[in-house]
Design a protein around this motif. Structure first.
Motif, PDB file in Angstrom:
ATOM      1  N   GLY A 179       0.885  -1.152   0.111  1.00  0.00           N
ATOM      2  CA  GLY A 179       0.087   0.060   0.003  1.00  0.00           C
ATOM      3  C   GLY A 179       0.803   1.111  -0.059  1.00  0.00           C
ATOM      4  O   GLY A 179       0.319   2.299   0.060  1.00  0.00           O
ATOM      5  N   GLN A 180       1.952   1.124   0.001  1.00  0.00           N
ATOM      6  CA  GLN A 180       3.084   2.339  -0.228  1.00  0.00           C
ATOM      7  C   GLN A 180       3.318   2.759  -1.555  1.00  0.00           C
ATOM      8  O   GLN A 180       3.286   1.994  -2.275  1.00  0.00           O
ATOM      9  CB  GLN A 180       4.420   2.109   0.824  1.00  0.00           C
ATOM     10  N   TYR A 181       3.603   3.965  -1.648  1.00  0.00           N
ATOM     11  CA  TYR A 181       4.058   4.615  -2.920  1.00  0.00           C
ATOM     12  C   TYR A 181       5.343   4.371  -3.155  1.00  0.00           C
ATOM     13  O   TYR A 181       6.283   4.683  -2.425  1.00  0.00           O
ATOM     14  CB  TYR A 181       3.653   6.152  -3.055  1.00  0.00           C
ATOM     15  N   ASN A 182       5.861   3.751  -4.426  1.00  0.00           N
ATOM     16  CA  ASN A 182       7.133   3.523  -4.889  1.00  0.00           C
ATOM     17  C   ASN A 182       7.196   4.038  -6.076  1.00  0.00           C
ATOM     18  O   ASN A 182       6.733   3.642  -7.162  1.00  0.00           O
ATOM     19  CB  ASN A 182       7.448   2.075  -5.011  1.00  0.00           C
ATOM     20  N   PRO A 183       8.220   5.199  -6.554  1.00  0.00           N
ATOM     21  CA  PRO A 183       7.979   5.739  -7.657  1.00  0.00           C
ATOM     22  C   PRO A 183       8.778   5.049  -8.691  1.00  0.00           C
ATOM     23  O   PRO A 183       8.649   5.300  -9.843  1.00  0.00           O
ATOM     24  CB  PRO A 183       8.865   7.236  -7.376  1.00  0.00           C
ATOM     25  N   ALA A 184       9.661   3.742  -8.391  1.00  0.00           N
ATOM     26  CA  ALA A 184      10.178   2.970  -9.309  1.00  0.00           C
ATOM     27  C   ALA A 184       9.199   2.105 -10.029  1.00  0.00           C
ATOM     28  O   ALA A 184       9.249   1.415 -10.899  1.00  0.00           O
ATOM     29  CB  ALA A 184      11.236   2.226  -8.653  1.00  0.00           C
ATOM     30  N   ASN A 185       8.106   1.945  -9.479  1.00  0.00           N
ATOM     31  CA  ASN A 185       6.862   1.155  -9.887  1.00  0.00           C
ATOM     32  C   ASN A 185       5.931   1.909 -10.606  1.00  0.00           C
ATOM     33  O   ASN A 185       5.039   2.497  -9.702  1.00  0.00           O
ATOM     34  CB  ASN A 185       6.203   0.068  -8.681  1.00  0.00           C
ATOM     35  N   GLN A 186       5.773   2.073 -11.910  1.00  0.00           N
ATOM     36  CA  GLN A 186       4.816   2.735 -12.480  1.00  0.00           C
ATOM     37  C   GLN A 186       3.421   1.746 -13.060  1.00  0.00           C
ATOM     38  O   GLN A 186       2.522   2.565 -13.470  1.00  0.00           O
ATOM     39  CB  GLN A 186       5.324   3.716 -13.474  1.00  0.00           C
ATOM     40  N   SER A 187       3.490   0.726 -12.766  1.00  0.00           N
ATOM     41  CA  SER A 187       2.516  -0.068 -13.085  1.00  0.00           C
ATOM     42  C   SER A 187       1.390   0.252 -12.058  1.00  0.00           C
ATOM     43  O   SER A 187       1.319   0.549 -10.769  1.00  0.00           O
ATOM     44  CB  SER A 187       2.775  -1.499 -12.971  1.00  0.00           C
ATOM     45  N   GLY A 188       0.087   0.028 -12.410  1.00  0.00           N
ATOM     46  CA  GLY A 188      -1.131   0.016 -11.405  1.00  0.00           C
ATOM     47  C   GLY A 188      -1.114  -1.339 -10.676  1.00  0.00           C
ATOM     48  O   GLY A 188      -0.096  -2.515 -10.846  1.00  0.00           O
ATOM     49  N   ASP A 189      -1.864  -1.641  -9.492  1.00  0.00           N
ATOM     50  CA  ASP A 189      -1.798  -2.858  -8.847  1.00  0.00           C
ATOM     51  C   ASP A 189      -2.317  -4.121  -9.709  1.00  0.00           C
ATOM     52  O   ASP A 189      -3.380  -4.124 -10.344  1.00  0.00           O
ATOM     53  CB  ASP A 189      -2.941  -2.591  -7.654  1.00  0.00           C
ATOM     54  N   GLN A 190      -1.522  -4.868  -9.651  1.00  0.00           N
ATOM     55  CA  GLN A 190      -1.786  -6.260 -10.301  1.00  0.00           C
ATOM     56  C   GLN A 190      -1.435  -7.427  -9.532  1.00  0.00           C
ATOM     57  O   GLN A 190      -0.590  -7.474  -8.620  1.00  0.00           O
ATOM     58  CB  GLN A 190      -0.935  -6.408 -11.484  1.00  0.00           C
ATOM     59  N   ASN A 191      -2.469  -8.538  -9.392  1.00  0.00           N
ATOM     60  CA  ASN A 191      -2.229  -9.974  -8.917  1.00  0.00           C
ATOM     61  C   ASN A 191      -1.878  -9.744  -7.550  1.00  0.00           C
ATOM     62  O   ASN A 191      -0.960 -10.304  -6.722  1.00  0.00           O
ATOM     63  CB  ASN A 191      -0.942 -10.658  -9.554  1.00  0.00           C
ATOM     64  N   ASN A 192      -2.633  -8.783  -6.876  1.00  0.00           N
ATOM     65  CA  ASN A 192      -2.662  -8.552  -5.359  1.00  0.00           C
ATOM     66  C   ASN A 192      -3.740  -9.377  -4.750  1.00  0.00           C
ATOM     67  O   ASN A 192      -5.061  -9.058  -4.958  1.00  0.00           O
ATOM     68  CB  ASN A 192      -2.718  -7.233  -5.083  1.00  0.00           C
ATOM     69  N   PRO A 193      -3.681 -10.542  -3.994  1.00  0.00           N
ATOM     70  CA  PRO A 193      -4.825 -11.094  -3.527  1.00  0.00           C
ATOM     71  C   PRO A 193      -5.711 -10.192  -2.607  1.00  0.00           C
ATOM     72  O   PRO A 193      -6.874 -10.684  -2.573  1.00  0.00           O
ATOM     73  CB  PRO A 193      -3.954 -12.173  -2.665  1.00  0.00           C
ATOM     74  N   LYS A 194      -5.173  -9.287  -2.032  1.00  0.00           N
ATOM     75  CA  LYS A 194      -6.025  -8.612  -1.325  1.00  0.00           C
ATOM     76  C   LYS A 194      -6.837  -7.562  -1.775  1.00  0.00           C
ATOM     77  O   LYS A 194      -7.434  -6.455  -1.422  1.00  0.00           O
ATOM     78  CB  LYS A 194      -4.995  -7.625   0.002  1.00  0.00           C
ATOM     79  N   ASN A 195      -6.511  -7.578  -3.189  1.00  0.00           N
ATOM     80  CA  ASN A 195      -7.151  -6.553  -3.995  1.00  0.00           C
ATOM     81  C   ASN A 195      -8.148  -6.989  -5.082  1.00  0.00           C
ATOM     82  O   ASN A 195      -8.562  -6.427  -6.271  1.00  0.00           O
ATOM     83  CB  ASN A 195      -6.418  -5.390  -4.648  1.00  0.00           C
ATOM     84  N   LEU A 196      -8.596  -8.284  -5.152  1.00  0.00           N
ATOM     85  CA  LEU A 196      -9.295  -8.881  -6.105  1.00  0.00           C
ATOM     86  C   LEU A 196     -10.331  -9.652  -5.694  1.00  0.00           C
ATOM     87  O   LEU A 196     -10.289 -10.385  -4.720  1.00  0.00           O
ATOM     88  CB  LEU A 196      -8.328  -9.961  -6.841  1.00  0.00           C
ATOM     89  N   PHE A 197     -11.434  -9.779  -6.482  1.00  0.00           N
ATOM     90  CA  PHE A 197     -12.510 -10.808  -5.898  1.00  0.00           C
ATOM     91  C   PHE A 197     -13.145 -11.094  -7.364  1.00  0.00           C
ATOM     92  O   PHE A 197     -13.013 -10.773  -8.305  1.00  0.00           O
ATOM     93  CB  PHE A 197     -13.541 -10.073  -4.978  1.00  0.00           C
ATOM     94  N   THR A 198     -14.082 -12.319  -7.297  1.00  0.00           N
ATOM     95  CA  THR A 198     -14.619 -12.686  -8.479  1.00  0.00           C
ATOM     96  C   THR A 198     -15.775 -11.875  -8.572  1.00  0.00           C
ATOM     97  O   THR A 198     -16.742 -11.837  -7.816  1.00  0.00           O
ATOM     98  CB  THR A 198     -15.119 -14.313  -8.218  1.00  0.00           C
ATOM     99  N   GLN A 199     -15.793 -11.309  -9.889  1.00  0.00           N
ATOM    100  CA  GLN A 199     -16.800 -10.242 -10.157  1.00  0.00           C
ATOM    101  C   GLN A 199     -17.271 -10.605 -11.678  1.00  0.00           C
ATOM    102  O   GLN A 199     -16.598 -11.546 -12.606  1.00  0.00           O
ATOM    103  CB  GLN A 199     -16.035  -8.899 -10.328  1.00  0.00           C
ATOM    104  N   THR A 200     -18.529 -10.438 -12.083  1.00  0.00           N
ATOM    105  CA  THR A 200     -18.902 -10.791 -13.289  1.00  0.00           C
ATOM    106  C   THR A 200     -18.316  -9.833 -14.424  1.00  0.00           C
ATOM    107  O   THR A 200     -17.964  -8.765 -14.138  1.00  0.00           O
ATOM    108  CB  THR A 200     -20.608 -10.633 -13.527  1.00  0.00           C
TER     109      THR A 200
END
Length: 286
Positions: A179-200
């Motif tokens: 959850g911390q900002y890291n300027p070296a990482n310009q990608s958005g959040d991906q493959n984070n189990p804490k940020n995904l759910f099964t959605q239609t």
């Protein structure tokens, strides 16, 4: 002198309605009136599904956190809502006013909640965003995390499931999985189990993107935004019934609060397991 013959007149009996015939006439009249006006009366007295849903959540409470957001009481109210075929895919919460506290924005970060005992993302993720968090879409990679209730991804060529983000990829550039900002990482959040759910696929691609775009546009305009997403589960079900999205800009130019049903046209779901079943009677209005 001949006697005049007296004419005999037969006495005509008066036809008085019997009690039985009166009852029959009365029943016929009542039936006719009800058949003519009864449906209109029922419709007038019975609010439609959207009105009932809006009434349940028209006045929301504020969570007991430094930044507000969805309360446990309102979480339960949302979990108890049942989608009815033909209704709109989302309803407004708190008259479309966020319960987030805009002055709580202090640091660019995302608060990712831990998974619950069933490995579900059943708690709120809350993001404190600014313009630098708008992500470059070209940096997306293939998703491989399988959230609870995940199944095959299509049937007869129709996509059913998506790995839905709580905090969208498009507004989480530079945020690591802590959850911390890291300027070296310009990608958005991906493959984070804490940020995904099964959605239609329908809910994710047709409805949730509407509100994610509002957040993204506010950031592009130079605003700081608090954005919260909460998948709503009922009891121990593994597939969320829907998701609460709310956001507020620090300058007040953005403010919304909605509940999106996790549904898809032509399909119904067993939310205990997430399995889908074809149902051509299931209609969803955008």
């Amino acid at each position: 002198m001949a006697k005049k013959s007296k004419k005999k007149y037969s006495k005509k009996r008066s036809s008085k309605p019997t009690l039985f015939s009166s009852i029959i006439v009365l029943i016929a009249l009542v039936y006719g009136i009800w058949n003519r006006y009864g449906n209109d009366i029922q419709k007038a007295q019975s609010p439609n599904n959207n009105e009932v849903q809006s009434g349940v959540i028209s006045k929301a409470n504020q969570a007991q956190t430094p930044y507000g957001g969805l309360s446990s009481q309102d979480y339960q109210k949302l979990a108890n809502l049942n989608f009815q075929s033909g209704a709109k895919a989302f309803v407004y919460v708190n008259n479309n006013r966020s319960t987030l506290i805009k002055n709580a924005w202090k640091t660019n970060k995302v608060i990712y909640s831990n998974l619950d005992s069933l490995n579900r993302t059943s708690k709120s993720n809350t993001a404190f965003l600014e313009p630098k968090n708008v992500a470059n879409d070209s940096l997306r990679v293939r998703q491989f995390v399988n959230p609870t209730a995940w199944h095959y991804n299509s049937r007869n060529g129709v996509q059913i499931y998506n790995r839905g983000h709580l905090i969208a990829y498009s507004v989480s550039a530079g945020i690591d999985q802590n959850g911390q900002y890291n300027p070296a990482n310009q990608s958005g959040d991906q493959n984070n189990p804490k940020n995904l759910f099964t959605q239609t696929a329908f809910t994710n691609q047709k409805i949730q993107t509407i509100f994610e775009s509002k957040v993204r546009n506010a950031l592009k305009s130079g605003n700081k935004v608090i954005y919260q997403a909460t998948p709503i589960f009922r009891d121990n079900e593994l597939m969320a019934r829907g998701i609460n999205l709310q956001a507020v800009a620090v300058n007040g130019n953005l403010d919304f609060n909605v509940y999106i049903f996790n549904v898809q046209p032509d399909f119904t779901f067993d939310y205990t397991t997430g399995r889908a079943k074809i149902d051509r009677n299931m209609q969803v209005n955008e």
